[in-house]
Design a protein around this motif. Structure first.
Motif, PDB file in Angstrom:
ATOM      1  N   PHE A 105       0.731  -1.326   0.135  1.00 43.42           N
ATOM      2  CA  PHE A 105       0.086   0.153  -0.007  1.00 43.42           C
ATOM      3  C   PHE A 105       0.881   1.323   0.002  1.00 43.42           C
ATOM      4  N   GLU A 106       2.417   1.165  -0.231  1.00 45.28           N
ATOM      5  CA  GLU A 106       3.055   2.354  -0.058  1.00 45.28           C
ATOM      6  C   GLU A 106       3.292   2.840  -1.686  1.00 45.28           C
ATOM      7  N   GLY A 107       2.861   2.507  -2.515  1.00 49.32           N
ATOM      8  CA  GLY A 107       2.858   3.201  -3.966  1.00 49.32           C
ATOM      9  C   GLY A 107       4.161   2.937  -4.599  1.00 49.32           C
ATOM     10  N   LEU A 108       5.019   1.899  -4.130  1.00 52.07           N
ATOM     11  CA  LEU A 108       6.329   1.771  -4.853  1.00 52.07           C
ATOM     12  C   LEU A 108       6.151   0.057  -5.370  1.00 52.07           C
ATOM     13  N   PHE A 109       6.299   0.174  -6.725  1.00 51.32           N
ATOM     14  CA  PHE A 109       6.194  -1.244  -7.242  1.00 51.32           C
ATOM     15  C   PHE A 109       7.184  -2.361  -6.796  1.00 51.32           C
ATOM     16  N   PRO A 110       8.487  -1.610  -6.862  1.00 47.37           N
ATOM     17  CA  PRO A 110       9.708  -2.780  -6.337  1.00 47.37           C
ATOM     18  C   PRO A 110       9.332  -3.417  -4.988  1.00 47.37           C
ATOM     19  N   GLU A 111       8.417  -2.905  -4.144  1.00 46.65           N
ATOM     20  CA  GLU A 111       8.121  -3.438  -3.206  1.00 46.65           C
ATOM     21  C   GLU A 111       6.804  -3.970  -3.004  1.00 46.65           C
ATOM     22  N   GLY A 112       6.550  -4.945  -2.074  1.00 48.42           N
ATOM     23  CA  GLY A 112       5.018  -5.259  -2.085  1.00 48.42           C
ATOM     24  C   GLY A 112       4.960  -6.415  -1.097  1.00 48.42           C
ATOM     25  N   TRP A 113       3.840  -7.082  -0.826  1.00 50.58           N
ATOM     26  CA  TRP A 113       3.462  -7.949   0.410  1.00 50.58           C
ATOM     27  C   TRP A 113       3.685  -9.251  -0.291  1.00 50.58           C
ATOM     28  N   ALA A 114       4.414 -10.140   0.627  1.00 55.21           N
ATOM     29  CA  ALA A 114       4.524 -11.593   0.104  1.00 55.21           C
ATOM     30  C   ALA A 114       3.871 -12.201   1.277  1.00 55.21           C
ATOM     31  N   GLU A 115       3.095 -13.193   1.113  1.00 56.81           N
ATOM     32  CA  GLU A 115       2.673 -14.148   2.284  1.00 56.81           C
ATOM     33  C   GLU A 115       3.895 -14.972   2.527  1.00 56.81           C
ATOM     34  N   GLY A 116       3.849 -15.075   4.071  1.00 55.61           N
ATOM     35  CA  GLY A 116       5.261 -15.862   4.360  1.00 55.61           C
ATOM     36  C   GLY A 116       4.845 -17.373   4.635  1.00 55.61           C
ATOM     37  N   GLU A 117       3.908 -17.801   4.067  1.00 52.08           N
ATOM     38  CA  GLU A 117       3.850 -19.408   4.317  1.00 52.08           C
ATOM     39  C   GLU A 117       3.870 -20.036   2.903  1.00 52.08           C
ATOM     40  N   GLU A 118       4.272 -21.422   2.617  1.00 51.62           N
ATOM     41  CA  GLU A 118       4.352 -21.707   1.459  1.00 51.62           C
ATOM     42  C   GLU A 118       2.893 -22.190   0.945  1.00 51.62           C
ATOM     43  N   GLY A 119       2.046 -22.444   1.802  1.00 53.64           N
ATOM     44  CA  GLY A 119       0.546 -22.727   1.484  1.00 53.64           C
ATOM     45  C   GLY A 119      -0.221 -21.622   1.164  1.00 53.64           C
TER      46      GLY A 119
ATOM     47  N   TYR B 277       8.757 -15.943  -8.431  1.00 52.93           N
ATOM     48  CA  TYR B 277       7.846 -16.113  -7.216  1.00 52.93           C
ATOM     49  C   TYR B 277       6.554 -16.386  -7.776  1.00 52.93           C
ATOM     50  N   SER B 278       5.721 -17.115  -6.872  1.00 56.18           N
ATOM     51  CA  SER B 278       4.323 -17.194  -7.184  1.00 56.18           C
ATOM     52  C   SER B 278       3.521 -15.902  -7.201  1.00 56.18           C
ATOM     53  N   ARG B 279       2.384 -15.986  -7.842  1.00 61.35           N
ATOM     54  CA  ARG B 279       1.551 -14.889  -8.334  1.00 61.35           C
ATOM     55  C   ARG B 279      -0.049 -15.295  -7.884  1.00 61.35           C
ATOM     56  N   PRO B 280      -0.767 -14.490  -7.514  1.00 62.45           N
ATOM     57  CA  PRO B 280      -2.002 -14.617  -7.168  1.00 62.45           C
ATOM     58  C   PRO B 280      -2.747 -15.134  -8.730  1.00 62.45           C
ATOM     59  N   ARG B 281      -3.680 -16.308  -8.612  1.00 61.10           N
ATOM     60  CA  ARG B 281      -4.361 -16.708  -9.819  1.00 61.10           C
ATOM     61  C   ARG B 281      -5.708 -16.179  -9.685  1.00 61.10           C
ATOM     62  N   THR B 282      -6.317 -16.453  -8.341  1.00 67.85           N
ATOM     63  CA  THR B 282      -7.957 -16.040  -8.047  1.00 67.85           C
ATOM     64  C   THR B 282      -7.715 -15.325  -6.755  1.00 67.85           C
ATOM     65  N   LEU B 283      -8.591 -14.190  -6.963  1.00 70.70           N
ATOM     66  CA  LEU B 283      -8.913 -13.422  -5.476  1.00 70.70           C
ATOM     67  C   LEU B 283     -10.022 -13.410  -5.002  1.00 70.70           C
ATOM     68  N   GLU B 284     -10.451 -13.386  -3.877  1.00 69.35           N
ATOM     69  CA  GLU B 284     -11.831 -13.060  -3.291  1.00 69.35           C
ATOM     70  C   GLU B 284     -11.874 -11.704  -2.357  1.00 69.35           C
TER      71      GLU B 284
ATOM     72  N   ILE C 217       8.687 -20.271 -10.373  1.00 72.75           N
ATOM     73  CA  ILE C 217       9.731 -21.100 -10.918  1.00 72.75           C
ATOM     74  C   ILE C 217      10.874 -21.388 -10.103  1.00 72.75           C
ATOM     75  N   VAL C 218      11.058 -20.534  -8.731  1.00 74.28           N
ATOM     76  CA  VAL C 218      12.157 -20.669  -7.942  1.00 74.28           C
ATOM     77  C   VAL C 218      11.436 -20.722  -6.502  1.00 74.28           C
ATOM     78  N   TYR C 219      10.635 -19.722  -6.182  1.00 74.14           N
ATOM     79  CA  TYR C 219       9.925 -19.598  -4.742  1.00 74.14           C
ATOM     80  C   TYR C 219       8.587 -19.749  -4.843  1.00 74.14           C
ATOM     81  N   ARG C 220       8.176 -20.441  -3.642  1.00 72.39           N
ATOM     82  CA  ARG C 220       6.728 -20.690  -3.552  1.00 72.39           C
ATOM     83  C   ARG C 220       5.838 -19.394  -2.997  1.00 72.39           C
ATOM     84  N   GLU C 221       6.474 -18.785  -2.364  1.00 71.83           N
ATOM     85  CA  GLU C 221       5.864 -17.450  -1.701  1.00 71.83           C
ATOM     86  C   GLU C 221       5.100 -16.737  -2.881  1.00 71.83           C
TER      87      GLU C 221
END
Length: 154
Positions: A34-48, A84-91, A134-138
């Motif tokens: 939510f900070e307006g900078l694309f190089p940063e972001g939120w990554a969930e911290g679990e592999e699931g 890194y993984s990317r969202p496919r489906t959002l609710e 292809i490398v990370y699951r987060e």
């Protein structure tokens, strides 16, 4: 419509997430989406990924006409996007109530505008499933913005 990045609100509102991936410097936390900078972001911290969420408390009841989401890790362009993984489906839910149907995103670097007409205080974006990195699951979300109706002074 007035497009307002949620980063302008985070000083007065709360950002929470189901989990946060943290590197050696302690980032990226949920507020980075939510900070307006694309190089940063939120990554969930679990592999699931399924069920991971990020939520913004707007601090007061507000009418929201749409959300904009930039999925994936955009720190190094296409390279980090694919690693890194990317969202496919959002609710999307507002004050605990699901708004509309789940949104399926294409697996590409994109701006995804999600129409909605809701009024509430807490906006939650939940990842239902993801495209595997292809490398990370987060799973990453680079940025989230909200659209308010014309005339809203927020």
């Amino acid at each position: 419509m007035l497009l307002l990045l949620l980063s302008l609100l985070t000083a007065h509102a709360g950002v929470r997430a189901s989990s946060e991936l943290r590197d050696d410097s302690g980032n990226p936390a949920a507020a980075n989406a939510f900070e307006g900078l694309f190089p940063e972001g939120w990554a969930e911290g679990e592999e699931g990924t399924s069920g991971s969420w990020v939520e913004l408390d707007l601090s007061r009841t507000t009418r929201i006409t749409s959300l904009t989401v930039w999925p994936g890790n955009l720190s190094k362009g296409t390279r980090s996007f694919r690693e890194y993984s990317r969202p496919r489906t959002l609710e999307i839910s507002v004050d605990g109530k699901v708004v509309g149907k789940p949104v399926t995103l294409e697996d590409r670097m994109q701006r995804a505008d999600i129409p909605m007409d809701a009024t509430g205080r807490k906006v939650r974006i939940q990842i239902k499933n993801a495209y595997e990195g292809i490398v990370y699951r987060e799973t990453y979300i680079a940025e989230i913005a909200v659209n308010y109706p014309n005339g809203d002074t927020r």
